[in-house]
Design an enzyme around this catalytic site. Structure first.
Site, PDB file in Angstrom:
ATOM      1  N   ASP A  46       0.586 -30.284 -10.499  1.00  0.00           N
ATOM      2  CA  ASP A  46      -0.019 -31.607 -10.448  1.00  0.00           C
ATOM      3  C   ASP A  46       0.172 -32.267  -9.084  1.00  0.00           C
ATOM      4  O   ASP A  46       1.269 -32.728  -8.764  1.00  0.00           O
ATOM      5  CB  ASP A  46       0.620 -32.466 -11.542  1.00  0.00           C
ATOM      6  N   ASP A  91      -6.544 -34.706  -7.235  1.00  0.00           N
ATOM      7  CA  ASP A  91      -5.543 -34.531  -8.275  1.00  0.00           C
ATOM      8  C   ASP A  91      -5.788 -33.303  -9.149  1.00  0.00           C
ATOM      9  O   ASP A  91      -6.655 -33.322 -10.023  1.00  0.00           O
ATOM     10  CB  ASP A  91      -5.539 -35.801  -9.133  1.00  0.00           C
TER      11      ASP A  91
END
Length: 446
Positions: free
Chosen positions: A74, A266
């Site tokens: 992430d 992201d």
């Protein structure tokens, strides 16, 4: 929607040569630590695509002896955490970390919690040896969670590895990747992603090959042409780029300006979110589109017989297209499809960016996150990378290789972090997992 598996594309001699060279170097570094490659300066972690592109995870190892765990990779957060052996909420069927099984484990006796868009994880901070892709960090601070919101973890995933900057870490600890890059363990101060697409495969399995996460280098066999880098407009925050142009169906949409254009790049978010007025303008270019209602509020539907092409530019030398397969999140009925762009409410604290550009976009490019100078770059996917979409191949398994590149973390957290509740660390993240879970239930009921 054409539900077919991709076939292997023909490669040029140059492409095969680049691939072969990378494979040789990786294997020599892993299995011959006493050779001329005695210090491993690059590493690759094979990823897994979970639930038809809804998330991508890799593997790392914690403790002495080292035990492997699967973690979501992430770039929108900065903390490492795993579910612990005392986890009582949200950890069903998830492999758990047992502190008593590691001789190098140290309890920091400090509470830890982090808030995501769809829930929380809470527990305590600790430190131990962490290994990944041939690199090892001693005294790495990470969270061991005994409470996890439903839907954050889906077996076989045990936690999350944040790849953002220390400044947004809820723990205040230096992230695993940042320790490696600042201690010069990598050949180059960058990390890169290639994400696979299985969203449009009719018989997709729960787990499929997910692509690769490269540390210390960009894998030249997975992209073609130059990497188009754009410097971060602000530092000490997320991996942010400004959205400078939007095109839908070859029609230009007014682009945001100033801080309203800032987008977090992201890997931990499935879709693309943005301010309501801009999302509405995007769908206004698609005939027959309608704003969603009920559970689909903030989303839009559109006719499935429309192939939608969206292009985004981030101030670099070119724009980047999102394929119609990725724009179509799912088919709700025979004629109605759900779009992969959604309206993102503004942050109450103002610290989160206005846009989140997730995997819907990132599957279409080779993405590179560079520490110095701080920037994000994109490149065209090579035919080797494209051929992996929908491929009928084995899912990579977690491995623990030799770790000749070893550095030590400080073993401490920054001032004030011990009471940090995660409010800044990830206000918006992982906010599409619950949607994908809902869609799974929806399909089962149709």
């Amino acid at each position: 929607m054409n539900l077919v598996r991709s076939t292997q594309a023909q490669q040029t001699a140059e492409q095969w040569g680049a691939w072969a060279k990378n494979q040789k170097m990786a294997l020599e570094a892993k299995y011959r630590p006493d050779s001329s490659l005695s210090k491993r300066a690059t590493g690759t972690n094979s990823m897994v695509n979970q639930n038809g592109d809804s998330s991508y995870y890799g593997s790392l190892a914690i403790g002495t002896p080292a035990v492997s765990y699967n973690v979501i990779l992430d770039t929108g957060s900065a903390d490492l955490w795993v579910a612990g052996s005392e986890c009582s909420i949200g950890c069903d069927d998830v492999p758990l970390f047992d502190p008593s099984s590691s001789s190098s484990f140290q309890n920091e006796s400090t509470s830890f919690s982090i808030t995501y868009g769809s829930g929380q994880a809470a527990g305590f901070l600790s430190q131990d040896v962490v290994q990944m892709a041939g690199f090892e960090v001693k005294n790495q601070i990470f969270g061991i969670c005994d409470q996890v919101s439903s839907g954050l973890l889906t077996s076989p995933v045990s936690g999350l590895l944040g790849l953002g900057f220390q400044t947004i870490a809820s723990s205040g600890a230096t992230p695993f990747w940042q320790t490696l890059v600042t201690e010069n363990a990598w050949d180059s101060p960058l990390m890169a992603f290639h994400l696979t697409r299985y969203l449009n495969v009719s018989n997709v399995k729960t787990l499929e090959p997910g692509g690769s996460f490269s540390m210390g280098f960009a894998n030249s066999s997975l992209y073609t042409g130059d990497i188009d880098y754009v410097n971060l407009p602000v530092e000490g925050s997320y991996w942010i780029l400004p959205i400078t142009a939007i095109t839908v169906q070859n029609n230009s949409v007014t682009a945001p300006s100033g801080s309203e254009s800032y987008a977090a790049i992201d890997t931990g978010t499935t879709l693309v979110g943005g301010p309501p007025s801009y999302i509405a303008a995007i769908f206004a270019q698609i005939p027959g589109s309608q704003a969603g209602t009920g559970d689909f509020e903030s989303y839009y539907t559109y006719p499935c017989d429309t192939d939608v092409t969206v292009e985004l530019s981030f101030g670099g030398n070119r724009s980047w297209a999102i394929s119609s397969e990725d724009f179509e999140l799912t088919r709700l009925t025979r004629d109605t499809c759900l779009g992969a762009f959604f309206e993102l409410s503004s942050s109450s604290s103002g610290s989160a960016p206005s846009w989140i550009v997730g995997d819907t976009f990132l599957k279409n490019v080779y993405s590179v996150f560079r520490y110095s100078p701080a920037s994000v770059g994109f490149a065209e996917l090579s035919s080797v990378a494209i051929a992996s979409n929908g491929a009928n191949a084995a899912v990579p398994s977690a491995t623990i290789g030799s770790t000749p590149a070893t550095v030590s973390a400080s073993g401490s957290v920054s001032a004030g972090a011990r009471s940090h509740n995660g409010g800044k660390g990830r206000e918006y993240g992982i906010l599409t997992f619950s949607l994908l879970s809902f869609l799974t239930v929806l399909f089962m009921s149709l």
